[in-house]
Enzyme design. Structure first.
Site, PDB file in Angstrom:
ATOM      1  N   ASN A  49      -4.535   8.649   1.857  1.00 43.73           N
ATOM      2  CA  ASN A  49      -5.281   7.687   3.092  1.00 43.73           C
ATOM      3  C   ASN A  49      -5.474   9.124   4.012  1.00 43.73           C
ATOM      4  OD1 ASN A  49      -4.964   5.348   2.678  1.00 43.73           O
ATOM      5  ND2 ASN A  49      -2.845   4.945   4.054  1.00 43.73           N
ATOM      6  N   ASP A  74       0.667  -1.259   0.019  1.00 46.45           N
ATOM      7  CA  ASP A  74      -0.031   0.216   0.014  1.00 46.45           C
ATOM      8  C   ASP A  74       0.873   1.235  -0.030  1.00 46.45           C
ATOM      9  OD1 ASP A  74      -2.436  -1.322  -0.130  1.00 46.45           O
ATOM     10  OD2 ASP A  74      -2.337  -1.736   2.184  1.00 46.45           O
ATOM     11  N   GLY A  75       2.058   1.189   0.696  1.00 41.39           N
ATOM     12  CA  GLY A  75       2.833   2.319   0.657  1.00 41.39           C
ATOM     13  C   GLY A  75       3.269   2.802  -0.498  1.00 41.39           C
ATOM     14  N   ASP A 118      -4.288  12.746  21.975  1.00 45.81           N
ATOM     15  CA  ASP A 118      -3.007  12.320  21.411  1.00 45.81           C
ATOM     16  C   ASP A 118      -3.032  13.134  19.885  1.00 45.81           C
ATOM     17  OD1 ASP A 118      -1.875  11.298  23.340  1.00 45.81           O
ATOM     18  OD2 ASP A 118      -1.792   9.490  22.430  1.00 45.81           O
TER      19      ASP A 118
HETATM   20  N1  LIG Z   1      -1.501   2.712  14.315  1.00 50.16           N
HETATM   21  C1  LIG Z   1      -1.352   2.516  12.812  1.00 50.16           C
HETATM   22  O1  LIG Z   1      -2.277   1.561  12.491  1.00 50.16           O
HETATM   23  C2  LIG Z   1      -0.701   3.475  12.100  1.00 50.16           C
HETATM   24  C3  LIG Z   1       0.282   4.139  12.569  1.00 50.16           C
HETATM   25  C4  LIG Z   1       0.791   5.239  11.367  1.00 50.16           C
HETATM   26  C5  LIG Z   1       0.564   4.921  10.382  1.00 50.16           C
HETATM   27  N2  LIG Z   1      -0.220   4.314   9.741  1.00 50.16           N
HETATM   28  C6  LIG Z   1      -0.651   4.139   8.413  1.00 50.16           C
HETATM   29  O2  LIG Z   1       0.408   4.022   7.545  1.00 50.16           O
HETATM   30  C7  LIG Z   1       0.107   4.605   6.377  1.00 50.16           C
HETATM   31  C8  LIG Z   1       1.306   4.794   5.495  1.00 50.16           C
HETATM   32  O3  LIG Z   1       1.522   3.574   5.090  1.00 50.16           O
HETATM   33  P1  LIG Z   1       3.212   2.950   4.572  1.00 50.16           P
HETATM   34  O4  LIG Z   1       3.085   1.840   3.851  1.00 50.16           O
HETATM   35  O5  LIG Z   1       3.782   4.176   3.632  1.00 50.16           O
HETATM   36  O6  LIG Z   1       3.595   2.907   5.879  1.00 50.16           O
HETATM   37  P2  LIG Z   1       4.113   1.547   6.738  1.00 50.16           P
HETATM   38  O7  LIG Z   1       5.280   0.768   5.826  1.00 50.16           O
HETATM   39  O8  LIG Z   1       4.287   1.953   8.148  1.00 50.16           O
HETATM   40  O9  LIG Z   1       2.791   0.600   6.501  1.00 50.16           O
HETATM   41  C9  LIG Z   1       1.725   0.938   7.342  1.00 50.16           C
HETATM   42  C10 LIG Z   1       0.908  -0.289   7.403  1.00 50.16           C
HETATM   43  O10 LIG Z   1      -0.589   0.464   6.864  1.00 50.16           O
HETATM   44  C11 LIG Z   1      -1.162  -0.337   5.826  1.00 50.16           C
HETATM   45  N3  LIG Z   1      -2.024   0.502   4.986  1.00 50.16           N
HETATM   46  C12 LIG Z   1      -1.658   1.637   4.220  1.00 50.16           C
HETATM   47  N4  LIG Z   1      -2.578   2.154   3.803  1.00 50.16           N
HETATM   48  C13 LIG Z   1      -3.856   1.443   3.983  1.00 50.16           C
HETATM   49  C14 LIG Z   1      -5.057   1.424   3.654  1.00 50.16           C
HETATM   50  N5  LIG Z   1      -5.506   2.437   2.866  1.00 50.16           N
HETATM   51  N6  LIG Z   1      -5.933   0.443   4.129  1.00 50.16           N
HETATM   52  C15 LIG Z   1      -5.373  -0.500   4.700  1.00 50.16           C
HETATM   53  N7  LIG Z   1      -4.040  -0.439   5.326  1.00 50.16           N
HETATM   54  C16 LIG Z   1      -3.360   0.366   4.910  1.00 50.16           C
HETATM   55  C17 LIG Z   1       0.072  -0.765   5.144  1.00 50.16           C
HETATM   56  O11 LIG Z   1      -0.371  -1.872   4.236  1.00 50.16           O
HETATM   57  C18 LIG Z   1       1.036  -1.256   6.291  1.00 50.16           C
HETATM   58  O12 LIG Z   1       0.672  -2.536   6.354  1.00 50.16           O
HETATM   59  C19 LIG Z   1      -0.552   5.881   6.878  1.00 50.16           C
HETATM   60  O13 LIG Z   1      -1.105   6.742   5.879  1.00 50.16           O
HETATM   61  C20 LIG Z   1      -1.243   5.489   7.999  1.00 50.16           C
HETATM   62  O14 LIG Z   1      -2.370   5.342   7.484  1.00 50.16           O
HETATM   63  C21 LIG Z   1      -1.060   3.459  10.635  1.00 50.16           C
HETATM   64  N1  LIG Z   2       8.809   4.280  -5.365  1.00 47.36           N
HETATM   65  C1  LIG Z   2       9.277   4.526  -3.859  1.00 47.36           C
HETATM   66  N2  LIG Z   2      10.146   5.456  -3.882  1.00 47.36           N
HETATM   67  C2  LIG Z   2      10.267   5.767  -2.423  1.00 47.36           C
HETATM   68  N3  LIG Z   2       9.816   5.199  -1.479  1.00 47.36           N
HETATM   69  C3  LIG Z   2       8.748   4.357  -1.576  1.00 47.36           C
HETATM   70  C4  LIG Z   2       8.536   3.884  -2.884  1.00 47.36           C
HETATM   71  N4  LIG Z   2       7.526   2.988  -2.815  1.00 47.36           N
HETATM   72  C5  LIG Z   2       7.337   2.683  -1.583  1.00 47.36           C
HETATM   73  N5  LIG Z   2       8.014   3.538  -0.978  1.00 47.36           N
HETATM   74  C6  LIG Z   2       8.235   3.371   0.748  1.00 47.36           C
HETATM   75  O1  LIG Z   2       8.364   2.002   1.216  1.00 47.36           O
HETATM   76  C7  LIG Z   2       8.008   1.669   2.397  1.00 47.36           C
HETATM   77  C8  LIG Z   2       7.413   0.518   2.199  1.00 47.36           C
HETATM   78  O2  LIG Z   2       6.558   0.303   0.976  1.00 47.36           O
HETATM   79  P1  LIG Z   2       5.465  -0.589   1.024  1.00 47.36           P
HETATM   80  O3  LIG Z   2       4.451  -0.157   2.051  1.00 47.36           O
HETATM   81  O4  LIG Z   2       4.702  -0.871  -0.431  1.00 47.36           O
HETATM   82  O5  LIG Z   2       5.895  -2.299   1.238  1.00 47.36           O
HETATM   83  P2  LIG Z   2       5.514  -2.879   2.379  1.00 47.36           P
HETATM   84  O6  LIG Z   2       5.970  -2.381   3.719  1.00 47.36           O
HETATM   85  O7  LIG Z   2       6.599  -4.252   1.909  1.00 47.36           O
HETATM   86  O8  LIG Z   2       4.240  -3.475   2.079  1.00 47.36           O
HETATM   87  P3  LIG Z   2       3.055  -3.476   3.119  1.00 47.36           P
HETATM   88  O9  LIG Z   2       2.798  -1.884   3.510  1.00 47.36           O
HETATM   89  O10 LIG Z   2       1.718  -4.206   2.663  1.00 47.36           O
HETATM   90  O11 LIG Z   2       3.602  -4.371   4.638  1.00 47.36           O
HETATM   91  C9  LIG Z   2       6.652   2.960   2.382  1.00 47.36           C
HETATM   92  O12 LIG Z   2       7.006   3.684   3.460  1.00 47.36           O
HETATM   93  C10 LIG Z   2       6.631   3.542   0.977  1.00 47.36           C
HETATM   94  O13 LIG Z   2       6.432   5.117   1.273  1.00 47.36           O
END
Ligand SMILES: NC(=O)c1ccc[n+]([C@@H]2O[C@H](COP(=O)([O-])OP(=O)(O)OC[C@H]3O[C@@H](n4cnc5c(N)ncnc54)[C@H](O)[C@@H]3O)[C@@H](O)[C@H]2O)c1
Ligand SMILES: Nc1ncnc2c1ncn2[C@@H]1O[C@H](COP(=O)(O)OP(=O)(O)OP(=O)(O)O)[C@@H](O)[C@H]1O
Length: 569
Positions: free
Chosen positions: A413, A334-335, A443
């Protein structure tokens, strides 16, 4: 509640409440506690007068409102009220130093109130100015577009000309002539410009965009009809002519030619798959491929035969990407989808998200079957989910010029306003359009899209909402209150979160979990739904994909079934 009432409410001191409650003890009934304002620097006499006058007012109002207490209240004389007030004052001696303190604190409250009003006025003016500026820019863009006649999808000769324009240009007024009244053609979708100065054309990135059409299926009948009028009021009866949330289909009108890859960094499996997919698209589909500069370096280092890939050198070129790219393919979790969306400050091409992460809520496509998936998408039609984004403006109290606001940030998001590293409670005043919503003490606060409802907002107790539902989620983070339930507001409102001057510290805003910005007392954050959603391709359709995600990703409502044998009715 108006700001004044709010400020007055905050100004009511414990003594004021105490006064009413103590007074009530002398009565044969117990009126509800009604705060009686203490006048600034009162003399004993004036205090007694005001108390007895107020007391009588309270009696009168209770008489008119509640017949059952009218007999008792009619026996109360002003003499008794005065006596009661004297007795109360005797129990609560007011020394002359107290009187000065009361006077001083009243003066301070008045100053605080005035400051708050000024801040409110300023923030509102800044928001309005930003809005007008944005409207002005759009208006200018439309004027420029209207100079260019014809529609790219209808006049193929014009395509090259159009491609060299900085935006895909179709006057809104031309839309009927262009694609008929059913559906929205790609040129309408892409006609809004990225805000800011008009970038120069970049010859390195010239390409042709495939045109497409959107249509709304109706009761399972995919007839390509799209009704603009959702509500009819024929013969004075209001009826919903069409249900607003329909599965949207994207149908190419010309062959897509350019695909942009956005990939998760530091992953071997992603790097290998990316190289394979890029080559397959080029060799089997003759597709032009854009990749990020990092990926371009990686691919070229690995094999110089990847010299057909294109990339960009600077942010100005990124601003032009939406005019060149027909599809975005993401490889990651999703990131990576969030990252891809963040590259586009304006219109976003459709996103095909392949799952190479752990959760993959927004990544429905299985990477092992990329050939079939891409075939289906490139041929079309395919279902899309139009995911709304929030447009966030930070407005600084310190900004000298009211028109100066920082660049808006678009989130897919959520935007989170929290206490950062501070150990104090966050104190935030929230307004919805011009109405006061609440003060957040806890918070922090999450303002989320419906797509983000399954992310941080969910963790903070917010509801899960289907991404096509038009709404904005208002979810507190650990509120220090027993009654602060999350809200879902309609998508057309503008929210303003203000750090008040009397806040003990700064708040911090983060956007899709990134780019933290400090909000000092007096600063505000303004959020509304952006006109540029992220269209994500569905594996099945919007609802099936959503339900599959909550079942498989979150194990929603997973419970062993009760056995058949056992007690029965
Ligand atoms: N306490 C928490 O649950 C918490 C805390 C901080 C950030 N986040 C979420 O993480 C997001 C950033 O994601 P990232 O991947 O860059 O960071 P990250 O790598 O820390 O991943 C956060 C998790 O949130 C999940 N996620 C992200 N968007 C989602 C969505 N729309 N629906 C369901 N799950 C989703 C990702 O798959 C991942 O498992 C932020 O937008 C925020 O929503 C969650
Ligand atoms: N093209 C990109 N350039 C820089 N950063 C990226 C890029 N794609 C993803 N990232 C960053 O890398 C991090 C991990 O990416 P992503 O969430 O897609 O992978 P993951 O953590 O393995 O998957 P999941 O969130 O499903 O566990 C995220 O914080 C995202 O912002």
């Amino acid at each position: 509640m108006s700001l004044d009432e709010l400020a007055d409410k905050e100004a009511s001191s414990p003594e004021e409440i105490q006064l009413v409650q103590s007074d009530a003890k002398f009565r044969s009934f117990s009126p509800p506690p009604i705060p009686i304002p203490v006048p600034a620097a009162p003399s004993i006499r004036s205090l007694v007068d005001s108390v007895s006058d107020e007391r009588l007012d309270v009696m009168a109002s209770h008489q008119s409102e509640n017949g059952s207490i009218s007999t008792a209240s009619s026996t109360v004389s002003s003499l008794e009220a005065e006596k009661a007030a004297y007795e109360f004052l005797a129990q609560t001696p007011i020394k002359s130093t107290d009187a000065h303190l009361v006077e001083f604190s009243e003066a301070m409250r008045t100053v605080a109130k005035a400051l708050r009003r000024v801040a409110e006025g300023k923030a509102a003016a800044q928001a309005e100015a930003a809005e007008w500026k944005h409207k002005y820019e759009l208006e200018m863009a439309h004027k420029q577009q209207s100079k260019i006649k014809g529609c790219g999808s209808c006049i193929s000769n014009d395509l090259d000309k159009l491609a060299s324009q900085l935006t895909l240009d179709t006057a809104a007024s031309d839309q009927l002539g262009c694609c008929g009244k059913h559906g929205i053609c790609s040129h309408e979708v892409l006609q809004d410009k990225v805000p800011g100065p008009i970038p120069r054309p970049n010859h390195k990135m010239v390409g042709r965009k495939a045109s497409f059409k959107l249509s709304w299926g109706c009761n399972g009948d995919k007839n390509g009809q799209h009704k603009h009028d959702f509500v009819s009021f024929e013969k004075g009866d209001i009826t919903t002519a069409e249900r607003s949330n329909k599965q949207i289909l994207l149908k190419w009108e010309s062959q897509p030619q350019t695909v942009l890859f956005i990939t998760k960094p530091n992953s071997n499996s992603v790097r290998v798959l990316c190289a394979e997919m890029v080559r397959w698209l080029k060799e089997h589909k003759n597709i032009n491929v854009f990749v990020e500069p990092r990926v371009s370096k990686e691919l070229l280092t690995e094999d110089s035969s990847y010299n057909f890939i294109q990339t960009w050198d600077n942010d100005e070129e990124i601003k032009l990407l939406h005019t060149k790219v027909d599809l975005i393919v993401t490889l990651g979790g999703d990131g990576t989808v969030l990252w891809a969306a963040s590259l586009f400050k304006g219109p976003v091409p459709p996103v095909v998200a392949f799952s190479l992460g752990s959760l993959g809520f927004m990544t429905p496509f299985p990477s092992e079957q990329y050939r079939d998936c891409l075939d289906n998408v490139l041929n079309g039609p395919f279902s899309i989910t139009l995911r709304n984004r929030l447009q966030c403006h930070v407005i600084r109290d310190a900004a000298k010029d009211e028109l100066v606001t920082e660049e808006p940030i678009l989130v897919l998001n959520e935007v989170t306003i929290d206490r950062g590293i501070s150990s104090y409670l966050t104190y935030l005043e929230c307004y919805c359009d011009s109405s006061f919503v609440t003060c957040v003490q806890g918070d922090g606060l999450i303002i989320s899209t419906t797509s983000g409802s399954t992310a941080y907002s969910l963790a903070a107790g917010g509801s899960m909402v289907h991404p096509q539902v038009p709404g904005i989620l208002f979810t507190p983070i650990c509120p220090h209150s027993l009654s602060f339930r999350p809200l879902i507001l309609p998508e057309y409102v503008t929210l303003r979160v203000q750090v008040p001057y009397n806040s003990r510290g700064s708040a911090w805003a983060s956007f899709d979990g990134k780019d933290r910005k400090q909000l000092s007392p007096g600063d505000a954050l303004i959020c509304s739904i952006s006109p540029w959603p992220v269209p994500t391709a569905c594996l099945m359709d919007s609802t099936t994909d959503f339900l599959r995600s909550i079942h498989e990703g979150l194990h929603w409502n997973l419970r062993k079934s009760q056995s058949f044998d056992g007690p029965r009715d």
